[in-house]
Design a protein around this motif. Structure first.
Motif, PDB file in Angstrom:
ATOM      1  N   HIS A  36       0.992  -0.969   0.310  1.00 38.57           N
ATOM      2  CA  HIS A  36      -0.312   0.455  -0.191  1.00 38.57           C
ATOM      3  C   HIS A  36       1.189   0.922   0.307  1.00 38.57           C
ATOM      4  O   HIS A  36       1.369   1.532   0.615  1.00 38.57           O
ATOM      5  CB  HIS A  36      -1.032   0.146   1.459  1.00 38.57           C
ATOM      6  N   HIS A  76      -1.381  -5.722   2.258  1.00 41.42           N
ATOM      7  CA  HIS A  76      -2.535  -6.135   3.152  1.00 41.42           C
ATOM      8  C   HIS A  76      -2.798  -7.242   1.589  1.00 41.42           C
ATOM      9  O   HIS A  76      -1.780  -6.568   0.736  1.00 41.42           O
ATOM     10  CB  HIS A  76      -2.980  -5.476   3.593  1.00 41.42           C
ATOM     11  N   HIS A  78      -4.886  -8.650  -1.261  1.00 40.08           N
ATOM     12  CA  HIS A  78      -5.822  -7.976  -1.866  1.00 40.08           C
ATOM     13  C   HIS A  78      -6.697  -8.974  -2.429  1.00 40.08           C
ATOM     14  O   HIS A  78      -7.283  -8.821  -4.073  1.00 40.08           O
ATOM     15  CB  HIS A  78      -5.235  -7.037  -3.369  1.00 40.08           C
ATOM     16  N   HIS A 334      -3.963   3.317  -6.169  1.00 40.02           N
ATOM     17  CA  HIS A 334      -2.684   2.266  -6.285  1.00 40.02           C
ATOM     18  C   HIS A 334      -1.661   3.505  -6.857  1.00 40.02           C
ATOM     19  O   HIS A 334      -1.795   3.240  -7.999  1.00 40.02           O
ATOM     20  CB  HIS A 334      -3.201   0.508  -6.902  1.00 40.02           C
ATOM     21  N   HIS A 381     -10.151   2.311  -5.161  1.00 35.35           N
ATOM     22  CA  HIS A 381     -11.317   1.727  -4.123  1.00 35.35           C
ATOM     23  C   HIS A 381     -11.408   2.436  -3.219  1.00 35.35           C
ATOM     24  O   HIS A 381     -10.120   3.251  -2.833  1.00 35.35           O
ATOM     25  CB  HIS A 381     -11.267   0.593  -3.912  1.00 35.35           C
ATOM     26  N   HIS A 383     -11.362   2.693   0.977  1.00 31.44           N
ATOM     27  CA  HIS A 383     -10.151   1.519   1.836  1.00 31.44           C
ATOM     28  C   HIS A 383     -11.256   0.999   3.164  1.00 31.44           C
ATOM     29  O   HIS A 383     -10.417   0.496   4.136  1.00 31.44           O
ATOM     30  CB  HIS A 383      -9.156   1.888   2.362  1.00 31.44           C
TER      31      HIS A 383
HETATM   32 CU1  C2O Z   1      -3.973  -0.799   0.395  1.00 30.49          CU
HETATM   33 CU2  C2O Z   1      -5.811  -1.002  -2.782  1.00 30.49          CU
HETATM   34  O1  C2O Z   1      -5.602  -1.081  -1.023  1.00 30.49           O
END
Ligand code: C2O
Ligand code: CU
Length: 389
Positions: A36, A76, A78, A334, A381, A383
């Motif tokens: 991220h 994280h 996806h 992103h 997107h 969050h």
């Molecule tokens: Cu923390 Cu698509 O992201």
């Protein structure tokens, strides 16, 4: 968890380093890692169907990229992100510049998150709360700082502390108050601000990072409490909720530090050029429920029908992002940093690079972003991960 710990290990690097992560998926379900905020090549961005295939059970993948900007980032999955992040897959990536000049010896990283359990102590079902839970964005009942409930931080009264704060919760906003004591904000998502700002209360929405200096002040031996105050991000966020005590700051018995010289932190930032920027309107809506479930839309289009917004390499775009829903949405892009500007394209002061910005309910944000390199399809997107799903 990553490597058995919650949060996952804090990966530390120096700006310019090459980071290589040997990732093995020992879960029973597919996953990926997304970095991220990091300006990675598209192949390293971790979004199935867009930038990398899912890493299936038993498979591995080597993430390999150079970290070019000093700041605090995080990683994280996806895949099923509300569930996988909510259950504990997240960790920090701290990229430091040895020449950063802040000179505060007491520095710590505070990973804010939460987790939910049901009555028999197992992890809360990711479907709990039904469609209302989805629309609100489910919060876990246990608030965590570095994976613990209400930990204690020992500090010397009056001595400056540098806190690198990141919100890794799947939905929860953190509206931080240290008994009214001041936060000096020196940086955000993409590193230092052009100049510091002061705040008595600090809003950190999911995905965002804040780099702050605090000087916990009080009698030696006394304690202060860091609280998460109520913040209205839509119906249900201040109703039926209470202020959370999230961390204790215990002042040691050392004499109070009275004299402190903090370096003047400033950074030269050149904003993207507004002249010639391509206007791109984006409107978020939540049309009335059809067929028993609610569906967020961007420009009237639900995600499953969405076609990418397009940009040429080298192009600067001026995005007008209107949130027409009754909920706040922390908006994340992103691969690129952007700058928040006003409706005429003038940067909000002080200038700072962002990758995540909260767009309050019924409000509009304007951003400038230059897609100067690394072609690919990059995700945007909310969050609040239930919204993202
Ligand atoms: Cu923390 Cu698509 O992201
Ligand atoms: Cu949202």
């Amino acid at each position: 968890t990553y490597n058995g710990s919650l949060p996952g290990p804090l990966i530390r690097a120096t700006v310019g380093n090459r980071v290589i992560v040997h990732f093995v998926n020992e879960l029973d379900e597919p996953t990926t890692i997304h970095w991220h905020g990091v300006r990675v090549p598209i192949e390293m961005d971790g979004v199935p169907g867009i930038s990398q295939p899912e890493v299936k059970k038993g498979e591995s993948f080597t993430y390999d990229f150079i970290v070019r900007d000093a700041s605090l980032y995080w990683y994280h999955p996806h895949v099923m992100s509300a569930a996988q992040v909510g259950y504990g897959l997240y960790g920090g990536l701290l990229v430091e510049d040895p020449a950063d000049g802040v000179g505060v010896a007491d520095t710590t990283t505070l990973v804010l998150s939460d987790i939910g359990f049901d009555k028999n102590g197992t992890l809360e079902d990711s479907e709990s709360g039904g469609s209302a839970g989805m629309v609100f964005g489910r919060e876990g009942a246990y608030v965590l700082v570095n994976g613990r409930t209400r930990p204690t931080l020992r500090a010397r009264a009056g001595a400056p502390q540098r806190w690198r704060i990141v919100n890794m919760a799947k939905s929860r906003f953190f509206y931080l108050d240290l008994e009214g004591q001041e936060f000096v904000v020196i940086g955000q998502d993409g590193g230092f601000q052009a100049s510091p700002t002061k705040a008595d209360i600090l809003l950190v929405t999911p995905g965002e990072r804040y780099d702050v200096i605090v000087r916990p002040t009080g009698a030696p031996g006394s304690t202060l409490v860091l609280r998460a105050m109520l913040y209205n991000r839509g119906y249900g966020s201040i109703e039926y909720r209470s202020v959370e005590e999230i961390m204790t700051v215990a002042l040691t018995n050392d004499p109070v530090v009275t004299k402190v010289d903090l370096p003047a932190i400033s950074r030269e930032i050149t904003p993207p050029a507004f002249a010639g920027a391509t206007p791109v309107p984006m409107v978020f809506t939540l049309p009335p429920q059809e067929a028993g479930y609610s569906e967020f839309r961007i420009n009237g289009v639900p995600y499953w029908k969405a076609k990418p917004f397009r940009a040429e390499l080298g192009e600067t775009q001026f995005w007008t992002v209107t949130n027409d829903t009754d909920w706040d949405h922390p908006f994340h892009l992103h691969g690129y940093f952007f700058m928040v500007v006003d409706e005429k394209g003038a940067p909000l002061q002080p200038m700072v690079w962002k990758d995540t910005v909260n767009i309050p309910m019924k409000a509009t944000a304007h951003i400038l972003v230059t897609f100067d390199e690394r072609p690919g399809t990059w995700m945007i997107h909310c969050h609040i991960l239930d919204h993202a799903e």
